[in-house]
Design a protein around this motif. Structure first.
Motif, PDB file in Angstrom:
ATOM      1  N   LYS A 126       2.480   2.274  -6.721  1.00 48.20           N
ATOM      2  CA  LYS A 126       1.548   1.149  -6.584  1.00 48.20           C
ATOM      3  C   LYS A 126       0.736   1.029  -7.870  1.00 48.20           C
ATOM      4  N   TYR A 127       0.718  -0.175  -8.434  1.00 45.63           N
ATOM      5  CA  TYR A 127       0.123  -0.379  -9.757  1.00 45.63           C
ATOM      6  C   TYR A 127      -1.371  -0.660  -9.619  1.00 45.63           C
ATOM      7  N   THR A 128      -2.147   0.410  -9.541  1.00 48.66           N
ATOM      8  CA  THR A 128      -3.596   0.301  -9.433  1.00 48.66           C
ATOM      9  C   THR A 128      -4.243   0.476 -10.807  1.00 48.66           C
ATOM     10  N   LEU A 149      -5.308  -5.521  -7.001  1.00 41.85           N
ATOM     11  CA  LEU A 149      -4.744  -4.616  -6.008  1.00 41.85           C
ATOM     12  C   LEU A 149      -5.742  -3.524  -5.622  1.00 41.85           C
ATOM     13  N   SER A 154       4.436  -1.698   1.655  1.00 38.89           N
ATOM     14  CA  SER A 154       3.196  -2.478   1.612  1.00 38.89           C
ATOM     15  C   SER A 154       2.232  -1.893   0.580  1.00 38.89           C
ATOM     16  N   PRO A 155       1.522  -2.750  -0.159  1.00 40.95           N
ATOM     17  CA  PRO A 155       0.515  -2.232  -1.098  1.00 40.95           C
ATOM     18  C   PRO A 155      -0.640  -1.533  -0.384  1.00 40.95           C
ATOM     19  N   TYR A 156      -0.833  -1.851   0.896  1.00 41.72           N
ATOM     20  CA  TYR A 156      -1.925  -1.238   1.647  1.00 41.72           C
ATOM     21  C   TYR A 156      -1.557   0.126   2.215  1.00 41.72           C
ATOM     22  N   ALA A 180      -1.217   6.965  -5.897  1.00 39.74           N
ATOM     23  CA  ALA A 180      -0.726   5.658  -6.334  1.00 39.74           C
ATOM     24  C   ALA A 180       0.540   5.793  -7.175  1.00 39.74           C
TER      25      ALA A 180
END
Length: 268
Positions: free
Chosen positions: A217-219, A68, A135-137, A212
């Motif tokens: 979001k799992y960064t 990701l 969205s992850p973006y 994040a």
């Protein structure tokens, strides 16, 4: 050895020690199978193992976070380059009197706390474009803003090192349109700045935690924070690898920048 050269070596030694000693301490903690209480000079060579590295790299959660973060970094670099290269060129060619204003604007993301920026933007987006937050973006626009102080200054420094107006006028005189001029004339001449901006943007993406976390979001930074309780050594081994990888990429970008500079000089 002259006094100036001696001072230069002294400064390099201090800076090198400031950088290497913490990394050595981190390497001992991450890679030595020795209790922390026994870490010392007498156990400096005992129990070294790459087991924590393999444990961290084989963790599916880490691979998901890395994938990701990698995708987001690519999107962020592309968006940042498409935004900042034309903007900086426009400032240098036609809006030189606004350069200080633009430079000040690029600092605003660090004046406004990221948590305030994200909470405010998320509140608006949740009502108008919930698909964007899902969205992850969705992290990419925020990271473009956070990297803006670095990208602008890196590209700006490269543009100031060339005679931009002359090469643009020559390109336009030969019949090239603006797209061709930017892609085939300006970008090759400022490629060191673009590469530096891209590297700094990737560093922002792989090091940012607040945005994040708030957007769920799992960064990679979230993985490092989450996994400390499960396997501390594997977590710190991954952190060590990221630091080493960052250093190597920086050295590679610096080397490529020098090569591009020499080629541009010869071509000129």
């Amino acid at each position: 050895m002259t006094p100036r050269r001696g001072w230069a070596w002294a400064v390099l030694t201090v800076v090198g020690a400031f950088y290497l000693l913490p990394m050595l301490a981190l390497a001992r903690f991450a890679l030595q199978r020795v209790p922390v209480a026994r870490l010392g000079w007498t156990t400096a060579l005992d129990g070294w193992s790459l087991g924590p590295v393999w444990a961290g790299l084989s963790n599916p959660r880490f691979l998901d976070a890395l994938w990701l973060s990698g995708r987001i970094s690519v999107v962020t670099v592309v968006l940042g380059t498409l935004l900042m290269v034309p903007t900086t060129v426009l400032v240098h060619l036609h809006l030189r009197h606004l350069r200080d204003v633009v430079e000040t604007m690029t600092i605003l993301p660090y004046v406004v706390p990221p948590i305030a920026l994200v909470v405010g933007a998320a509140r608006v987006m949740r009502e108008t474009a919930p698909w964007f937050l899902a969205s992850p973006y969705s992290l990419a626009p925020f990271y473009v803003l956070l990297a803006m102080p670095f990208t602008f200054r890196s590209i700006d420094a490269s543009l100031r090192s060339i005679d931009l107006r002359t090469i643009v006028e020559a390109s336009r005189t030969l019949g090239a349109n603006w797209t061709t001029t930017v892609l085939r004339v300006i970008v090759p001449n400022v490629l060191p700045g673009v590469l530096g901006a891209a590297f700094l943007t990737v560093a922002v993406v792989f090091g940012e935690f607040t945005v994040a976390s708030l957007l769920l979001k799992y960064t990679v930074p979230l993985y490092l924070s989450e996994s400390r309780g499960a396997d501390v050594q594997a977590t710190f081994a991954i952190g060590l690898l990221l630091m080493i990888g960052t250093t190597l990429v920086f050295a590679l970008v610096n080397r490529l920048s020098r090569g591009v500079g020499r080629v541009s000089t010869v071509a000129g």
